[in-house]
Design a protein around this motif. Structure first.
Motif, PDB file in Angstrom:
ATOM      1  N   LEU A  94       0.782  -1.224  -0.080  1.00 56.58           N
ATOM      2  CA  LEU A  94       0.089  -0.086   0.037  1.00 56.58           C
ATOM      3  C   LEU A  94       0.785   1.388  -0.042  1.00 56.58           C
ATOM      4  O   LEU A  94       0.217   2.325   0.131  1.00 56.58           O
ATOM      5  CB  LEU A  94      -0.784   0.080   1.264  1.00 56.58           C
ATOM      6  CG  LEU A  94      -2.006  -1.181   1.348  1.00 56.58           C
ATOM      7  CD1 LEU A  94      -2.722  -1.199   2.505  1.00 56.58           C
ATOM      8  CD2 LEU A  94      -2.734  -1.233   0.053  1.00 56.58           C
ATOM      9  N   ASP A  95       2.296   1.074  -0.054  1.00 55.18           N
ATOM     10  CA  ASP A  95       2.954   2.404  -0.296  1.00 55.18           C
ATOM     11  C   ASP A  95       2.827   2.975  -1.608  1.00 55.18           C
ATOM     12  O   ASP A  95       2.782   2.229  -2.650  1.00 55.18           O
ATOM     13  CB  ASP A  95       4.438   1.844   0.113  1.00 55.18           C
ATOM     14  CG  ASP A  95       4.975   1.546   1.456  1.00 55.18           C
ATOM     15  OD1 ASP A  95       4.189   2.003   2.337  1.00 55.18           O
ATOM     16  OD2 ASP A  95       5.900   1.087   1.726  1.00 55.18           O
TER      17      ASP A  95
ATOM     18  N   PRO B 196     -14.154  -9.391  -5.292  1.00 54.72           N
ATOM     19  CA  PRO B 196     -15.268  -9.090  -6.316  1.00 54.72           C
ATOM     20  C   PRO B 196     -15.773  -7.730  -6.254  1.00 54.72           C
ATOM     21  O   PRO B 196     -16.281  -7.362  -7.297  1.00 54.72           O
ATOM     22  CB  PRO B 196     -16.305 -10.177  -6.118  1.00 54.72           C
ATOM     23  CG  PRO B 196     -15.700 -11.246  -5.165  1.00 54.72           C
ATOM     24  CD  PRO B 196     -14.685 -10.516  -4.314  1.00 54.72           C
ATOM     25  N   TYR B 197     -15.660  -7.085  -5.193  1.00 60.16           N
ATOM     26  CA  TYR B 197     -16.287  -5.685  -4.965  1.00 60.16           C
ATOM     27  C   TYR B 197     -15.472  -4.526  -5.405  1.00 60.16           C
ATOM     28  O   TYR B 197     -15.813  -3.512  -5.175  1.00 60.16           O
ATOM     29  CB  TYR B 197     -17.224  -5.694  -3.844  1.00 60.16           C
ATOM     30  CG  TYR B 197     -17.987  -7.026  -3.665  1.00 60.16           C
ATOM     31  CD1 TYR B 197     -19.294  -6.760  -4.245  1.00 60.16           C
ATOM     32  CD2 TYR B 197     -17.827  -8.076  -2.789  1.00 60.16           C
ATOM     33  CE1 TYR B 197     -20.345  -7.867  -3.980  1.00 60.16           C
ATOM     34  CE2 TYR B 197     -18.620  -9.185  -2.722  1.00 60.16           C
ATOM     35  CZ  TYR B 197     -20.146  -8.965  -3.208  1.00 60.16           C
ATOM     36  OH  TYR B 197     -20.729  -9.833  -2.940  1.00 60.16           O
ATOM     37  N   VAL B 198     -14.225  -4.756  -5.323  1.00 54.29           N
ATOM     38  CA  VAL B 198     -13.222  -3.579  -5.665  1.00 54.29           C
ATOM     39  C   VAL B 198     -12.466  -3.971  -7.091  1.00 54.29           C
ATOM     40  O   VAL B 198     -11.470  -3.468  -7.137  1.00 54.29           O
ATOM     41  CB  VAL B 198     -12.293  -3.762  -4.701  1.00 54.29           C
ATOM     42  CG1 VAL B 198     -12.810  -3.271  -3.338  1.00 54.29           C
ATOM     43  CG2 VAL B 198     -11.448  -4.898  -4.391  1.00 54.29           C
ATOM     44  N   GLN B 199     -13.156  -4.619  -8.150  1.00 48.10           N
ATOM     45  CA  GLN B 199     -12.606  -4.777  -9.435  1.00 48.10           C
ATOM     46  C   GLN B 199     -12.278  -3.442 -10.210  1.00 48.10           C
ATOM     47  O   GLN B 199     -13.307  -2.745 -10.079  1.00 48.10           O
ATOM     48  CB  GLN B 199     -13.539  -5.673 -10.165  1.00 48.10           C
ATOM     49  CG  GLN B 199     -13.691  -7.162  -9.590  1.00 48.10           C
ATOM     50  CD  GLN B 199     -12.226  -7.947  -9.693  1.00 48.10           C
ATOM     51  OE1 GLN B 199     -11.565  -8.029 -10.812  1.00 48.10           O
ATOM     52  NE2 GLN B 199     -11.913  -8.459  -8.811  1.00 48.10           N
TER      53      GLN B 199
ATOM     54  N   GLU C 119      -3.892  -3.283  -9.347  1.00 51.11           N
ATOM     55  CA  GLU C 119      -4.710  -2.241  -8.476  1.00 51.11           C
ATOM     56  C   GLU C 119      -5.923  -3.016  -7.714  1.00 51.11           C
ATOM     57  O   GLU C 119      -5.999  -2.614  -6.747  1.00 51.11           O
ATOM     58  CB  GLU C 119      -5.271  -1.105  -9.426  1.00 51.11           C
ATOM     59  CG  GLU C 119      -5.939   0.197  -8.828  1.00 51.11           C
ATOM     60  CD  GLU C 119      -6.610   1.075  -9.639  1.00 51.11           C
ATOM     61  OE1 GLU C 119      -7.040   2.064  -9.035  1.00 51.11           O
ATOM     62  OE2 GLU C 119      -6.819   0.671 -10.858  1.00 51.11           O
ATOM     63  N   THR C 120      -6.555  -3.769  -8.525  1.00 47.63           N
ATOM     64  CA  THR C 120      -7.536  -4.621  -7.899  1.00 47.63           C
ATOM     65  C   THR C 120      -6.865  -5.419  -6.438  1.00 47.63           C
ATOM     66  O   THR C 120      -7.741  -5.406  -5.304  1.00 47.63           O
ATOM     67  CB  THR C 120      -8.232  -5.539  -8.603  1.00 47.63           C
ATOM     68  OG1 THR C 120      -8.767  -4.802  -9.601  1.00 47.63           O
ATOM     69  CG2 THR C 120      -9.047  -6.328  -7.977  1.00 47.63           C
ATOM     70  N   GLU C 121      -5.707  -5.927  -6.642  1.00 48.27           N
ATOM     71  CA  GLU C 121      -5.064  -6.652  -5.514  1.00 48.27           C
ATOM     72  C   GLU C 121      -4.812  -5.794  -4.358  1.00 48.27           C
ATOM     73  O   GLU C 121      -5.009  -6.027  -3.133  1.00 48.27           O
ATOM     74  CB  GLU C 121      -3.667  -7.428  -5.994  1.00 48.27           C
ATOM     75  CG  GLU C 121      -4.177  -8.532  -7.017  1.00 48.27           C
ATOM     76  CD  GLU C 121      -5.149  -9.573  -6.165  1.00 48.27           C
ATOM     77  OE1 GLU C 121      -4.677  -9.998  -5.242  1.00 48.27           O
ATOM     78  OE2 GLU C 121      -6.121  -9.886  -6.621  1.00 48.27           O
ATOM     79  N   VAL C 122      -4.354  -4.491  -4.689  1.00 50.10           N
ATOM     80  CA  VAL C 122      -4.068  -3.471  -3.711  1.00 50.10           C
ATOM     81  C   VAL C 122      -5.172  -3.136  -3.030  1.00 50.10           C
ATOM     82  O   VAL C 122      -5.214  -2.996  -1.605  1.00 50.10           O
ATOM     83  CB  VAL C 122      -3.206  -2.170  -4.278  1.00 50.10           C
ATOM     84  CG1 VAL C 122      -3.168  -1.105  -3.110  1.00 50.10           C
ATOM     85  CG2 VAL C 122      -1.939  -2.497  -4.646  1.00 50.10           C
TER      86      VAL C 122
ATOM     87  N   PRO D 255     -22.078   0.278 -10.997  1.00 50.19           N
ATOM     88  CA  PRO D 255     -20.864   0.956 -11.350  1.00 50.19           C
ATOM     89  C   PRO D 255     -19.951  -0.097 -12.193  1.00 50.19           C
ATOM     90  O   PRO D 255     -20.014  -1.333 -12.135  1.00 50.19           O
ATOM     91  CB  PRO D 255     -20.009   0.957 -10.089  1.00 50.19           C
ATOM     92  CG  PRO D 255     -20.877   1.061  -9.013  1.00 50.19           C
ATOM     93  CD  PRO D 255     -21.996   0.149  -9.517  1.00 50.19           C
ATOM     94  N   ALA D 256     -19.528   0.584 -13.136  1.00 51.63           N
ATOM     95  CA  ALA D 256     -18.614  -0.186 -14.370  1.00 51.63           C
ATOM     96  C   ALA D 256     -17.396  -0.950 -13.664  1.00 51.63           C
ATOM     97  O   ALA D 256     -16.918  -1.824 -13.992  1.00 51.63           O
ATOM     98  CB  ALA D 256     -18.004   0.327 -15.665  1.00 51.63           C
ATOM     99  N   LYS D 257     -16.889  -0.166 -12.678  1.00 49.04           N
ATOM    100  CA  LYS D 257     -15.695  -0.528 -11.748  1.00 49.04           C
ATOM    101  C   LYS D 257     -15.543   0.171 -10.422  1.00 49.04           C
ATOM    102  O   LYS D 257     -16.377   0.883 -10.216  1.00 49.04           O
ATOM    103  CB  LYS D 257     -14.545  -0.362 -12.631  1.00 49.04           C
ATOM    104  CG  LYS D 257     -14.108   1.173 -12.813  1.00 49.04           C
ATOM    105  CD  LYS D 257     -12.886   1.561 -13.343  1.00 49.04           C
ATOM    106  CE  LYS D 257     -12.622   2.953 -13.624  1.00 49.04           C
ATOM    107  NZ  LYS D 257     -11.204   3.312 -14.073  1.00 49.04           N
ATOM    108  N   PHE D 258     -14.896  -0.229  -9.435  1.00 49.46           N
ATOM    109  CA  PHE D 258     -14.793   0.265  -8.274  1.00 49.46           C
ATOM    110  C   PHE D 258     -14.237   1.725  -8.486  1.00 49.46           C
ATOM    111  O   PHE D 258     -13.237   1.899  -9.075  1.00 49.46           O
ATOM    112  CB  PHE D 258     -13.826  -0.604  -7.493  1.00 49.46           C
ATOM    113  CG  PHE D 258     -13.571   0.150  -6.166  1.00 49.46           C
ATOM    114  CD1 PHE D 258     -14.489  -0.069  -4.872  1.00 49.46           C
ATOM    115  CD2 PHE D 258     -12.393   0.737  -5.884  1.00 49.46           C
ATOM    116  CE1 PHE D 258     -14.302   0.608  -3.630  1.00 49.46           C
ATOM    117  CE2 PHE D 258     -11.971   1.589  -4.635  1.00 49.46           C
ATOM    118  CZ  PHE D 258     -13.092   1.461  -3.652  1.00 49.46           C
TER     119      PHE D 258
END
Length: 462
Positions: free
Chosen positions: A169-170, A238-241, A247-250, A427-430
């Motif tokens: 997260l840095d 699945p909710y922060v895609q 970026e999703t992993e972060v 939303p199309a994405k988070f």
């Protein structure tokens, strides 16, 4: 030579100065006390003897010679570590044993915080206390009190996956106070900095919930086992895609770990069944899942095998008050915008709203910035009382594009204080979005007004 300190029961409760005391400094008192000769040696070695010889006021909790026999010699031979150790026993200002009520948390000269009660310094007993001299107070203690790691220092010394996720997260940012300015951008008017200057490392977790290295703030922090942290990340993933898998992993890491940070230190004795995270999320606490407890200089770390934070508590409804917009489609209609305090005649409760009238601009709109929406369907509702017009009018909700026809126009009836459903949004994405309330596509007074008490976007979770 000054006689050894004496006490009434465990220590002396007297705090008044004597003529002899007014002629001494803490450095002199400690140097002349035989039972503190080893601590005095360490004061001299680290330069703190000069600090305690100054005119500023200090409090010293000095371990006696017998106590210091148990001090690790590798620490003694390392001047930097020894200075940290000695500084852990010194604080600014004078504190007597009657100062805590029942406990004080005080910043030491090494930057850490210690806890002081009427009878203890951290977990050490005060065997003799309250010896007043010209520049402060001396207490004698009976245990080695090493500087504790703070929450982040403790986590960083572990091999848990959660440490790696936190480090991910840095990010790099520019600190304008440290950067070299080379000019002004003629278009934006903003400073231009020399590339590579002023770069600092920040962390998305700390930005959101607080810096776990901050010694002043106390935290309760949950450190999950590898299986538990991965289970929580899989649940939120699945909710922060986004369109970028990295970026999703972060985001998966951030949206789990942010809810494992609780402000305030909760010992197991006062640990409730539910805590509220620094981000405002309910965190259930199963004491049977606590594997280890570690007290740090700025709180408590619980190593746990479970932290089952419910999705419904993480992915919460978004509510924006009508009277707190982030802007308008035009800036020349302030005379047509009213921020009102009203009373709901059905309930007698006061409310605030925004009422925009007689502006004569087709599709005039008011906008609201929403920081983040998850990848889930939201049902959108608003309350639009329309309590002064005799004419009804229509207005439309929109997201990101005020001209979008995703939401149909909704009629605003006279004196309707109920919550009205205006449509669904997926939303199309988070990420963050801008919401709009848009007036009718005409310039006719009374039929293109805007009125909003509030709107809310309610996630539809499985």
């Amino acid at each position: 030579m000054l006689a050894a300190l004496t006490g009434c029961s465990k220590y002396n409760d007297k705090t008044g100065p004597t003529d002899a005391a007014l002629g001494q400094t803490l450095a002199q008192l400690i140097a002349e006390t035989p039972n503190l000769s080893k601590f005095n040696e360490y004061l001299v070695k680290t330069g703190y003897d000069k600090v305690l010889a100054s005119s500023k006021m200090y409090t010293v909790w000095a371990p006696d010679n017998q106590t210091l026999q148990g001090l690790d010699q590798s620490l003694v031979s390392d001047t930097a570590r020894l200075r940290q150790y000695v500084g852990n026993h010194l604080v600014n200002l004078a504190y007597y044993t009657n100062s805590p009520s029942p406990e004080l948390r005080i910043r030491t000269l090494n930057g850490k915080y210690i806890k002081f009660t009427k009878t203890q310094f951290e977990n050490a007993d005060i065997t003799q206390g309250n010896k007043f001299v010209s520049n402060g107070v001396l207490h004698i203690i009976n245990k080695v009190v090493l500087p504790k790691l703070n929450v982040w220092e403790y986590v960083n010394a572990t091999a848990f996956k959660q440490k790696t996720y936190m480090q991910s997260l840095d990010y790099t940012a520019i600190d304008s106070t440290k950067a070299e300015q080379t000019g002004i951008d003629p278009v934006t008017g903003k400073p231009v900095y020399k590339p590579g200057t002023g770069l600092i490392t920040r962390n998305y977790l700390y930005d959101r919930v607080g810096d776990l290295r901050n010694e002043q703030q106390e935290y309760t922090f949950i450190l999950l086992t590898d299986a538990a942290i991965d289970a929580e990340r899989s649940k939120i993933n699945p909710y922060v895609q986004t369109t970028n898998s990295a970026e999703t992993e972060v985001l998966s890491s951030l949206h789990v770990i942010k809810d494992l940070v609780i402000k305030g230190a909760y010992t197991q004795d006062n640990l409730p069944a539910e805590l509220i995270s620094a981000d405002g999320v309910k965190v259930p606490i199963n004491k049977n899942a606590i594997l280890e407890t570690h007290v740090t200089s700025n709180g408590i770390v619980y190593v746990m095998s479970q932290a089952d934070v419910k999705l419904v508590d993480k992915i919460r409804p978004i509510k924006r008050e009508g009277e707190t917009p982030d802007g308008f489609s035009r800036t020349d209609k302030s005379g047509n915008i009213a921020y009102r305090l009203r009373v709901n005649p059905n309930t007698g409760q006061q409310y605030n709203d925004i009422y925009i009238f007689n502006h004569k601009i087709p599709l005039f709109n008011v906008r609201y910035r929403i920081a983040e929406l998850y990848n889930v369907k939201y049902k959108v509702y608003w309350v639009a009382p329309n309590d002064v017009q005799t004419l009804t009018f229509k207005q439309r909700f929109a997201v990101n594009d005020p001209l979008s026809a995703t939401f149909a126009e909704t009629q605003v009836d006279l004196k309707n204080y109920n919550q009205i459903f205006v449509g669904d949004y997926v939303p199309a994405k988070f990420g963050g979005v801008t919401a709009y309330v848009v007036a009718a596509n005409n310039g006719t007074d009374g039929t293109n007004s805007i009125n909003i008490d509030y709107f809310t976007m309610v996630p539809q979770l499985p």
